[in-house]
Design an enzyme around this catalytic site. Structure first.
Site, PDB file in Angstrom:
ATOM      1  N   GLU A 124       0.785  -1.238   0.000  1.00 54.17           N
ATOM      2  CA  GLU A 124       0.000   0.000   0.000  1.00 54.17           C
ATOM      3  C   GLU A 124       0.814   1.284   0.000  1.00 54.17           C
ATOM      4  OE1 GLU A 124      -4.217  -1.664   1.818  1.00 54.17           O
ATOM      5  OE2 GLU A 124      -3.076  -0.222   3.007  1.00 54.17           O
ATOM      6  N   ASN A 125       2.121   1.216  -0.172  1.00 55.24           N
ATOM      7  CA  ASN A 125       2.900   2.456  -0.100  1.00 55.24           C
ATOM      8  C   ASN A 125       2.825   3.286  -1.374  1.00 55.24           C
ATOM      9  OD1 ASN A 125       3.620   1.730   2.464  1.00 55.24           O
ATOM     10  ND2 ASN A 125       5.600   0.895   1.894  1.00 55.24           N
TER      11      ASN A 125
END
Length: 806
Positions: free
Chosen positions: A417-418
């Site tokens: 999710e970065n």
């Protein structure tokens, strides 16, 4: 041959002037627990009582006496240190570490004395690094991005903040002469019916300037090959004719082959080569390709194993214990066997946890569970400067080489999710040009994988659309995380889109009642009791649970047991709704990975198996919706579609029985339709108009059946449906060949919707082999309950719940 001496005994932990016995492998928390210094951090609100442990420095010591040896060198090898440590013998520093995810080796030849391992607080180490590199955003108010440590030690929306320190993996002495195997990298391929194993070897010598002739001999499947090393490197190539292929479960068998490699001193003055070191692993022959082709629907994301396209039936895996040194090989095996028992064929090792122990991947190899392995970055902006950059590269290189023998490993993923966070969570403006991890995910890590493990695909992140040309979480391109559902929307919204691959989605529910009673012994159980709220870490978690229930059922105000049952029903229905919809759209959608399989402590969470190992109704629902064959009814436009999903290797010819019924048992219409579904395919068929329940009718519903499989569609929400008062009979029958089991036979006298026997209410050790089941009038189901005997029908009835009329 080298000598190996394990060092599990004789360790001490120093605490406030006292010396406590220490277990190695272990951690400070487990030693303090054993000594009675701290309460169990997983019980009640003890998490707060033990928070001080993670903010202090700790010292381990033991006597180091080298065993008698004629070898030239002895190394002290730590397989894992958690995390920032200084290692010394009699006060002389051997080295310092700052990475939980790497092994370390120190030359201790000729040394004896007090061996000390001094750990700094992870908070202290993270603060020092943060001061060097500058602040970066994080989803959680903890410093996990500044230290190469299991990020979820610092807490998550399903886990407590229990910041560990200690010698969390085994320690040993290795005594060796001339040379040892430093790294063996097996590249396994299959082409034209021949398997090839290329063993790329690197050695360390005791005397680098002395050019003794070294050879390496390897065997696999009766094939042997030898090579002479060029300096400190060499490659042994073995070609295996006609190997049996390794397959994911449900697609074939999982044959594994032992590879044996021996390093030999072959200098001319020796009468024959002398063995110096050995390496052995199990491998499997298979091909894995990730098809990311563009098509009319966007950009695909489909695993292709041995030339067969696979719909991945997956689950996300988090560390199975907040104190990971306690996870045994048996615990891994049990949890992964549970996964396999639910027809799961892919496990994603999530990036806020660990590169798991070899026991995890060994079990996946044997069970046919494909492994998607995240590199360990999650939900935070990670600095790319030193000292972190060097640690990240070394960690990645070492773990790629360690894990690549496992045929179950099918994908490397750069982060969790970065990339999405940079685009959508306000990071870009906060960072003002500072590094945040993109160089790792789009530069360093793909380069390392291409260099070291060229047979496996790499993806930069999850979610990730494949490039910055599309939004990172675009459902039409690559992998997608579906969190609007649960966070804001009802689970019916899953049907609004068909992502190419759903790598995260899920819905919460509390754990089993017996799990709650053990974890919250002083709590008067209620949704908002202090203990329940402490063991609910999600933002507005209970609010989302309550809203999820209220959309479908009358709120069970003041009735904890009813609330508990309904939240578990909604969890199971929500996940099933997503999987059934997305599976019915294969091959456009090529996989679903449920968040999450397991828990690390007793908590309300998205798991299918709770923190005490008890199966939630969701687990049983996964077993149904992940089976090779599935019948599902899907709303489409103003009508309904019946989909026959056939993921088996054989064609499926079936007669589908469609019945339009009323809740009081009247058949309004029915028909039988012959339907066929080819292997690995989906057949969709429109429900005839006369079989469609009247829209929003409180009394009508559709049942679709084929080969013992069944699907329901109710025209109205449960709270608006005119369910009869459920009436059913309960009979308990002993299982004659096992006194610790009974069969519970339930006979429905009316429509009984989502009947659930919560077996742990009979005994904490009891478990049922079925979850939610809907019975038509006159139907019967048999539920086998293990871990209990001599129980009355009246007591069993008290543990049974079902949907009731409004």
């Amino acid at each position: 041959m080298k000598d190996v001496t394990p060092l599990p005994e004789g360790w001490n932990l120093h605490h406030d002037g006292s010396v406590l016995p220490a277990q190695v492998p272990g951690c400070v928390h487990t030693d303090l627990l054993t000594a009675g210094v701290i309460p169990d951090p997983l019980i009640g609100a003890n998490e707060h009582e033990v928070a001080w442990v993670g903010r202090r420095a700790w010292l381990y010591t033991r006597r180091l006496d080298l065993p008698p040896s004629a070898h030239e060198r002895t190394d002290l090898v730590f397989e894992g240190l958690d995390t920032a440590a200084e290692i010394a013998v009699d006060g002389e520093v051997l080295g310092r570490t700052r990475n939980m995810h790497r092994p370390y080796r120190f030359d201790v030849s000729g040394r004896s004395g007090e061996l000390s391992v001094r750990f700094a607080s992870a908070y202290t180490e993270a603060a020092a690094v943060s001061k060097l590199v500058g602040e970066r955003p994080n989803v959680y108010p903890e410093p996990s991005q500044y230290i190469r440590k299991m990020a979820s030690s610092f807490g998550w929306d399903w886990g407590p903040t229990v910041v560990t320190a200690g010698i969390w993996k085994p320690v040993r002495l290795e005594s060796w002469s001339t040379a040892r195997l430093d790294r063996v990298r097996p590249v396994v391929t299959v082409a034209d019916g021949t398997g090839r194993v290329e063993l790329h070897i690197e050695v360390e010598r005791t005397a680098p300037g002395v050019a003794r002739v070294l050879t390496a001999r390897a065997t696999v499947a009766g094939v042997e090959a030898t090579t002479v090393l060029d300096g400190n490197r060499g490659t042994v190539v073995l070609d295996v004719p006609g190997p049996e292929l390794w397959w994911p479960r449900g697609y074939g068998e999982q044959p594994l082959y032992e590879v044996e490699l021996t390093l030999l001193d072959a200098t001319d003055e020796l009468p024959e080569p002398v063995p110096l070191d050995a390496w052995h692993r199990r491998i499997g022959f298979r091909t894995v390709r990730l098809d990311r082709s563009k098509d009319a629907h966007g950009t695909g994301f489909t695993f292709v194993v041995n030339g067969v396209r696979v719909f991945a039936r997956g689950v996300n895996w988090i560390p199975d214990d907040v104190l990971p040194s306690r996870i045994t090989s048996g615990a891994y095996r049990r949890r992964l066997e549970q996964a396999a028992g639910a027809h799961i064929d892919l496990v994603r090792v999530w990036g806020g946890g660990l590169y798991e122990s070899d026991a995890f991947y060994d079990a996946c190899d044997e069970l046919g569970l494909m492994v998607w392995q995240d590199f360990l970055f999650a939900c935070a902006a990670y600095p790319e400067e030193q000292p972190l950059r060097g640690e990240v590269e070394a960690e990645a290189r070492e773990n790629v080489v360690r894990l690549m023998p496992h045929p179950s490993l099918v994908l490397w993923n750069g982060n969790n999710e970065n990339l999405w966070g940079f685009r959508d969570w306000g990071w870009e403006s906060l960072l003002s040009g500072d590094s945040w991890g993109e160089g790792y995910y789009l530069g360093m890590l793909p380069r390392i994988v291409a260099e070291l493990d060229p047979t496996r695909a790499y993806t930069a992140g999850s979610p990730w659309s494949g490039s910055w040309d599309h939004h990172p979480n675009d459902p039409a391109h690559g992998t997608h995380h579906s969190w609007e559902v649960w966070n804001r929307l009802d689970y019916s919204a899953y049907r609004a889109s068909v992502p190419r691959f759903v790598a995260e989605f899920g819905w919460q529910a509390p754990p089993a009642v017996s799990t709650l009673r053990r974890a919250l012994p002083d709590d008067n159980l209620a949704p908002d009791s202090p203990g329940m709220l402490h063991h609910q870490k999600a933002e507005d978690g209970n609010g989302k649970l309550d809203r999820g229930v209220a959309r479908h059922f009358a709120p069970p105000d003041g009735d904890f047991d009813r609330w508990h049952y309904l939240t578990q029903v909604v969890q199971a229905r929500a996940v099933a709704a997503g999987i059934e919809h997305w599976r019915s759209h294969w091959p456009v959608c090529a996989g679903t990975i449920v968040w999450q399989l397991n828990d690390c402590w007793p908590v309300s969470s998205w798991s299918a198996i709770d923190g005490d190992g008890r199966l939630k109704p969701l687990y049983h629902e996964l077993r149904r919706v992940y089976a090779d064959r599935l019948v599902t009814v899907q709303p489409e436009g103003d009508g309904l579609t019946v989909a026959l999903v056939n993921q088996s290797a054989d064609g499926w010819g079936a007669e589908v029985l469609l019945r339009r019924l009323t809740t009081d048992g009247v058949t309004l219409a029915q028909t039988r339709l012959p339907v066929g579904a080819e292997a690995r395919s989906v057949t969709r068929l429109a429900v005839p108009d006369d079989l469609l329940p009247t829209p929003s009718s409180p009394k009508e519903y559709l049942v679709a059946e084929a080969d013992g499989l069944r699907a329901f569609h109710f025209a109205a929400r449960d709270r608006d449906t005119d369910f009869p008062e459920p009436r059913f009979g309960v009979e308990v029958q002993p299982v004659t060949d096992d006194g610790d089991k009974v069969d519970v036979v339930v006979t429905a006298h009316t429509l009984v919707r989502d009947l659930l026997l919560q077996a742990d209410r009979l005994s904490p050790d009891a478990a049922a082999d079925r979850g939610l089941v809907t019975l038509l009038p006159g139907e019967q189901t048999r539920i086998r309950v293990s871990g209990v005997s001599g129980v009355s029908a009246e007591r069993v009835r008290e543990a049974i719940f079902c949907v009731e009329g409004s």
